[in-house]
Scaffold this motif. Sequence first.
Motif, PDB file in Angstrom:
ATOM      1  N   GLN A 227       0.785  -1.077  -0.100  1.00 42.36           N
ATOM      2  CA  GLN A 227       0.018   0.071  -0.150  1.00 42.36           C
ATOM      3  C   GLN A 227       0.749   1.177   0.027  1.00 42.36           C
ATOM      4  O   GLN A 227       0.452   2.161  -0.673  1.00 42.36           O
ATOM      5  CB  GLN A 227      -0.986  -0.187   1.161  1.00 42.36           C
ATOM      6  N   ARG A 228       1.995   1.235   0.716  1.00 43.75           N
ATOM      7  CA  ARG A 228       2.852   2.399   0.955  1.00 43.75           C
ATOM      8  C   ARG A 228       3.479   2.735  -0.803  1.00 43.75           C
ATOM      9  O   ARG A 228       3.759   3.637  -1.011  1.00 43.75           O
ATOM     10  CB  ARG A 228       3.893   2.352   2.151  1.00 43.75           C
ATOM     11  N   ALA A 229       3.926   1.417  -1.034  1.00 47.34           N
ATOM     12  CA  ALA A 229       4.280   1.534  -2.431  1.00 47.34           C
ATOM     13  C   ALA A 229       3.440   2.119  -3.381  1.00 47.34           C
ATOM     14  O   ALA A 229       3.890   3.059  -4.341  1.00 47.34           O
ATOM     15  CB  ALA A 229       4.965   0.089  -3.010  1.00 47.34           C
ATOM     16  N   ALA A 230       2.329   1.889  -3.483  1.00 50.09           N
ATOM     17  CA  ALA A 230       1.182   2.492  -4.334  1.00 50.09           C
ATOM     18  C   ALA A 230       0.916   4.047  -4.252  1.00 50.09           C
ATOM     19  O   ALA A 230       0.970   4.717  -4.743  1.00 50.09           O
ATOM     20  CB  ALA A 230      -0.123   1.721  -3.994  1.00 50.09           C
ATOM     21  N   SER A 231       1.154   4.284  -2.684  1.00 47.91           N
ATOM     22  CA  SER A 231       1.118   5.467  -2.422  1.00 47.91           C
ATOM     23  C   SER A 231       2.127   6.260  -2.659  1.00 47.91           C
ATOM     24  O   SER A 231       1.991   7.504  -3.136  1.00 47.91           O
ATOM     25  CB  SER A 231       0.749   5.672  -0.543  1.00 47.91           C
ATOM     26  N   LEU A 232       3.248   5.706  -2.844  1.00 50.22           N
ATOM     27  CA  LEU A 232       4.434   6.439  -3.288  1.00 50.22           C
ATOM     28  C   LEU A 232       4.464   6.824  -4.827  1.00 50.22           C
ATOM     29  O   LEU A 232       4.713   7.871  -5.469  1.00 50.22           O
ATOM     30  CB  LEU A 232       5.656   5.696  -3.058  1.00 50.22           C
ATOM     31  N   ARG A 233       3.950   5.832  -5.519  1.00 45.83           N
ATOM     32  CA  ARG A 233       3.711   5.880  -6.710  1.00 45.83           C
ATOM     33  C   ARG A 233       2.568   7.016  -7.153  1.00 45.83           C
ATOM     34  O   ARG A 233       2.774   7.842  -8.179  1.00 45.83           O
ATOM     35  CB  ARG A 233       3.185   4.527  -7.710  1.00 45.83           C
ATOM     36  N   GLU A 234       1.579   7.220  -6.487  1.00 39.56           N
ATOM     37  CA  GLU A 234       0.458   8.228  -6.563  1.00 39.56           C
ATOM     38  C   GLU A 234       1.321   9.486  -6.295  1.00 39.56           C
ATOM     39  O   GLU A 234       0.946  10.518  -6.993  1.00 39.56           O
ATOM     40  CB  GLU A 234      -0.594   7.923  -5.479  1.00 39.56           C
ATOM     41  N   VAL A 235       2.145   9.478  -5.440  1.00 39.57           N
ATOM     42  CA  VAL A 235       2.854  10.791  -5.047  1.00 39.57           C
ATOM     43  C   VAL A 235       3.537  11.189  -6.248  1.00 39.57           C
ATOM     44  O   VAL A 235       3.638  12.582  -6.631  1.00 39.57           O
ATOM     45  CB  VAL A 235       3.917  10.574  -3.846  1.00 39.57           C
ATOM     46  N   VAL A 236       4.415  10.298  -6.852  1.00 40.33           N
ATOM     47  CA  VAL A 236       5.127  10.585  -8.116  1.00 40.33           C
ATOM     48  C   VAL A 236       4.143  11.026  -9.125  1.00 40.33           C
ATOM     49  O   VAL A 236       4.492  12.060  -9.779  1.00 40.33           O
ATOM     50  CB  VAL A 236       5.765   9.348  -8.461  1.00 40.33           C
ATOM     51  N   GLU A 237       3.161  10.476  -9.211  1.00 38.01           N
ATOM     52  CA  GLU A 237       2.067  10.854 -10.459  1.00 38.01           C
ATOM     53  C   GLU A 237       1.481  12.149 -10.026  1.00 38.01           C
ATOM     54  O   GLU A 237       1.316  13.064 -11.016  1.00 38.01           O
ATOM     55  CB  GLU A 237       0.863   9.795 -10.754  1.00 38.01           C
ATOM     56  N   GLN A 238       1.331  12.320  -8.899  1.00 38.10           N
ATOM     57  CA  GLN A 238       0.607  13.776  -8.527  1.00 38.10           C
ATOM     58  C   GLN A 238       1.473  14.552  -8.698  1.00 38.10           C
ATOM     59  O   GLN A 238       1.067  15.938  -9.256  1.00 38.10           O
ATOM     60  CB  GLN A 238       0.103  14.019  -6.895  1.00 38.10           C
ATOM     61  N   GLN A 239       2.826  14.448  -8.529  1.00 42.25           N
ATOM     62  CA  GLN A 239       3.918  15.455  -8.729  1.00 42.25           C
ATOM     63  C   GLN A 239       4.062  15.947 -10.435  1.00 42.25           C
ATOM     64  O   GLN A 239       4.082  16.969 -10.409  1.00 42.25           O
ATOM     65  CB  GLN A 239       5.184  15.008  -8.258  1.00 42.25           C
ATOM     66  N   ARG A 240       3.786  14.580 -11.120  1.00 43.02           N
ATOM     67  CA  ARG A 240       3.941  15.005 -12.410  1.00 43.02           C
ATOM     68  C   ARG A 240       2.721  16.044 -13.016  1.00 43.02           C
ATOM     69  O   ARG A 240       2.726  16.896 -13.719  1.00 43.02           O
ATOM     70  CB  ARG A 240       3.849  13.467 -13.234  1.00 43.02           C
ATOM     71  N   ARG A 241       1.378  15.465 -12.468  1.00 45.58           N
ATOM     72  CA  ARG A 241       0.379  16.245 -12.804  1.00 45.58           C
ATOM     73  C   ARG A 241       0.694  17.737 -12.394  1.00 45.58           C
ATOM     74  O   ARG A 241       0.025  18.612 -13.037  1.00 45.58           O
ATOM     75  CB  ARG A 241      -1.084  15.829 -12.381  1.00 45.58           C
ATOM     76  N   LEU A 242       1.089  17.853 -11.293  1.00 44.22           N
ATOM     77  CA  LEU A 242       1.177  19.286 -10.562  1.00 44.22           C
ATOM     78  C   LEU A 242       2.133  20.107 -11.804  1.00 44.22           C
ATOM     79  O   LEU A 242       1.991  21.319 -11.952  1.00 44.22           O
ATOM     80  CB  LEU A 242       1.675  19.145  -9.188  1.00 44.22           C
ATOM     81  N   ASP A 243       3.316  19.384 -11.953  1.00 42.15           N
ATOM     82  CA  ASP A 243       4.250  20.222 -12.857  1.00 42.15           C
ATOM     83  C   ASP A 243       3.501  20.627 -14.188  1.00 42.15           C
ATOM     84  O   ASP A 243       4.093  21.774 -14.713  1.00 42.15           O
ATOM     85  CB  ASP A 243       5.399  19.297 -13.188  1.00 42.15           C
ATOM     86  N   GLN A 244       2.755  19.488 -14.695  1.00 38.39           N
ATOM     87  CA  GLN A 244       2.146  19.970 -15.865  1.00 38.39           C
ATOM     88  C   GLN A 244       1.055  21.255 -15.898  1.00 38.39           C
ATOM     89  O   GLN A 244       1.236  21.975 -16.701  1.00 38.39           O
ATOM     90  CB  GLN A 244       1.408  18.770 -16.476  1.00 38.39           C
ATOM     91  N   ARG A 245       0.530  21.037 -14.734  1.00 37.16           N
ATOM     92  CA  ARG A 245      -0.575  22.311 -14.627  1.00 37.16           C
ATOM     93  C   ARG A 245       0.167  23.356 -14.347  1.00 37.16           C
ATOM     94  O   ARG A 245      -0.103  24.469 -14.838  1.00 37.16           O
ATOM     95  CB  ARG A 245      -1.302  21.826 -13.268  1.00 37.16           C
ATOM     96  N   ARG A 246       1.329  23.621 -13.633  1.00 37.40           N
ATOM     97  CA  ARG A 246       2.136  24.571 -13.454  1.00 37.40           C
ATOM     98  C   ARG A 246       2.702  25.225 -14.737  1.00 37.40           C
ATOM     99  O   ARG A 246       2.685  26.379 -14.962  1.00 37.40           O
ATOM    100  CB  ARG A 246       3.410  24.350 -12.492  1.00 37.40           C
ATOM    101  N   ALA A 247       3.094  24.398 -15.763  1.00 40.43           N
ATOM    102  CA  ALA A 247       3.396  24.710 -17.029  1.00 40.43           C
ATOM    103  C   ALA A 247       2.265  25.347 -17.837  1.00 40.43           C
ATOM    104  O   ALA A 247       2.533  26.194 -18.481  1.00 40.43           O
ATOM    105  CB  ALA A 247       4.298  23.635 -17.887  1.00 40.43           C
TER     106      ALA A 247
END
Length: 359
Positions: free
Chosen positions: A152-172
Amino acid sequence: MVMPHRPTHPGRAALPGTARRFARALAVTAAATTALAIAAAGGAQAVPTAPTPDKKDVKAQVDQLYSEAEQASEKSNAAEEAQKRLQSESGVLQAQVAEGQDALNRMRGQLSTVAAAEYRSGGMDPSVQLMLSSDPERYLDRARNLAQAAEQRAASLREVVEQQRRLDQRRAEATSKLAELDGVRKSLVDCKQQVQQRLKSAQVLLNTLDAHDRAQLAAQDARDAHDRAARGTDRVDLGTQSPSSDRAAAALAAAIGKIGSPYVYGSTGPGSFDCSGLMYWAWRQAGVTLPRTSQAQAFGGQRISLAEARPGDLVIFFRDMHHVGMYAGGGVVVHAPYPGARVRYESVSAMPVAAVVRP
């Protein structure tokens, strides 16, 4: 020694000294006055009288300036619409960035808490813990639970990475929108300056005519438009063709009801209009929201031929589509012509037709 007596000039009495000086002064003044008068007359002849401006030339130049002002006006309208859209889109993106950052911060906080707990309890090898356990079966159950938690923590970590990617995209995207918005704002200022310059130049030209000639020019222009629309008769005949829909009929009635209203660039009524503003307002009265500019209105519905035009349809004029009117029937449109003129009928053939659109 006795000086001989000088004879007096025949017909002139001898003048005392003061009188003689006064006479000489009068003579000099008269000569100077005469010289000044001659010089003034010569100077007046040297300055040419300004020629009376030709009304036809003035009208042709003013018409060209008004056409350029209308082109700039439609660009200004388009820039204003783009500015509104970009402000809304950038606002949404900035809100998404803020929400995404909050969510990312929460995820990272949860992972940090779990990592700290594991660090505190993870100093002993699991096999050693099993051997020392007084209840191995319970330990194995707990180990299985820990493995599941790790997944579950690994899945959470993947979600963090994906959330960071989406956030960077929205910022751009937000940064891009803001840069585009800045460019649109500069374009809007430039277009408005162009409109004002053209209108000012047109007014300067008109001011070379006296008030009577200006009034005659405006009256003649209105008469010419009426004659073109009426084909030389006393009244405009709109024919018997019916509008394409009830909404088209309502829009046409609204536009005709504004005949006589002044043209004001950038205005969408109800007291004054520019060309696309009249179309926008009239169709709003029928419950339909058109695009704001003539260029956008050219793509705001079904394209048809001029031969298929029915009352209520939009007629787009000129190659760059900077003018629009509403077909009223009988080969006539109702439109807001240009600054200084009022909403009126005009022959559809008075300007080159670029497109006909049925909203």
